[in-house]
Write an enzyme that holds these catalytic residues in place. Structure first.
Site, mmCIF file in Angstrom:
data_model
loop_
_atom_site.group_PDB
_atom_site.id
_atom_site.type_symbol
_atom_site.label_atom_id
_atom_site.label_comp_id
_atom_site.label_asym_id
_atom_site.label_seq_id
_atom_site.Cartn_x
_atom_site.Cartn_y
_atom_site.Cartn_z
ATOM 1 N N GLY A 133 0.817 -1.199 0.000
ATOM 2 C CA GLY A 133 0.000 0.000 0.000
ATOM 3 C C GLY A 133 0.856 1.256 0.000
ATOM 4 C CB CYS A 134 0.221 4.646 -1.352
ATOM 5 S SG CYS A 134 -1.456 4.918 -0.717
ATOM 6 C CE1 TYR A 135 -1.071 8.572 4.104
ATOM 7 C CE2 TYR A 135 -3.146 7.459 3.707
ATOM 8 C CZ TYR A 135 -2.440 8.631 3.911
ATOM 9 O OH TYR A 135 -3.095 9.826 3.943
#
Length: 315
Positions: A133-135
């Site tokens: 995931g990006c975060y």
């Protein structure tokens, strides 16, 4: 050498569009298909200014995707939608690599968790790759170099542009509702909190927010240290950990999200110390559509096919 083929399921979304741009500039990859229910029958070139060719969007069910027998299939679907495609490809046999951009397999030990800069040494030639995931990418990059120095769970405050909420209309990607606003959501138990905690091997607390800008995210992480440390020691830990990594830049000042938009790397820095040396604040920024999604997927595709990891990625 013949080009390898790659297909994208869920190609209408922001990440799919960015991945198509990367593939269009890849010397050894050719698009086999782009599957989108909403855009079926329309020319890809009419929707993506980088792609040149006559390929049209198609609407393929799982069996149809498997029948294409592409060298790589990228699943750019919402959470919970990947399994039928994985099952169909598995059933068909063959040697197809699957890169899943959802959270569906990030907790599955049978899948390689594809955050290369942190877990490259775990690579065993897997054909099933779960894209982080990006975060979660930014959080882990902010913590990993000093996780052995910590006295308490890290606390991360995140702010993302609204492209992270996808293309399906909601409050979190409505520019009018976001105007002059900062929208908190999922303040405990966010998927990326669980993901970062699992792969770092320590509990992480995370509080995400959506802001009015379109792309790019910032994670500011508060870390308490078991023993007092000097700023130079912390900065050196990060510099040594990411030495030679083209897509993680260690910077002295806290990075700005406006500087990372449309860039393929992650910036991490700041390293602001408390007076007693027992607390450090680290800031990381990345483009959620690129290093947080499409660029990282391309790193994983390149690795799986035996190409240089950075092929087609501007550095």
């Amino acid at each position: 050498m013949s080009r390898k083929t790659i297909g994208i399921v869920g190609a209408r979304g922001h990440t799919g569009a960015e991945l198509i741009r990367l593939i269009a500039n890849h010397p050894s990859l050719a698009l086999a298909f782009v599957s989108s229910r909403e855009l079926a029958g329309q020319r890809l070139a009419d929707h993506n200014d980088v792609y040149k060719g006559e390929l049209t969007y198609v609407n393929l069910d799982p069996a149809g995707v498997a029948a294409e027998a592409a060298d790589v299939v990228v699943l750019a679907l919402p959470n919970g939608k990947a399994a039928p495609y994985v099952e169909a490809i598995d059933k068909a046999g063959g040697d197809t690599v699957i890169v899943d951009l959802s959270a569906d397999y990030r907790f599955d030990e049978r899948w390689f968790y594809g955050l290369p800069e942190l877990y490259r040494d775990r690579w065993r030639g897997e054909k099933r790759i779960s894209n982080p995931g990006c975060y979660a990418t930014a959080i882990q990059a902010s913590i990993a170099p000093i996780k052995d120095l910590l006295a308490a769970p890290p606390v991360s405050f995140g702010v993302s542009g609204y492209s992270g909420a996808g293309t399906t209309p909601s409050d979190r990607n409505d520019p009018e509702k976001l105007r002059d606003n900062l929208m908190p959501y999922s303040l405990t138990g966010h998927m990326h909190e669980k993901e970062a905690s699992r792969h770092l091997g320590l509990p992480v607390e995370f509080m995400p927010h959506v802001a009015p800008h379109f792309r790019g995210l910032t994670v500011t992480t508060n870390l308490y240290l078991a023993k007092p440390a000097k700023r130079e020691e912390i900065a050196n830990r990060f510099a040594n950990r990411y030495q030679g990594e083209k897509l993680i830049h260690v910077v002295d000042e806290a990075p700005w999200v406006s500087h990372i938009a449309s860039q393929h790397h992650l910036d991490v820095g700041g390293f602001t110390m408390s007076a007693d040396g027992r607390r450090v604040v680290v800031v990381a920024t990345l483009d959620n559509l690129l290093k947080g999604a499409a660029t990282q997927a391309m790193q994983n595709v390149n690795r799986a096919l035996g190409f240089d990891e950075l092929t087609a990625i501007p550095v």
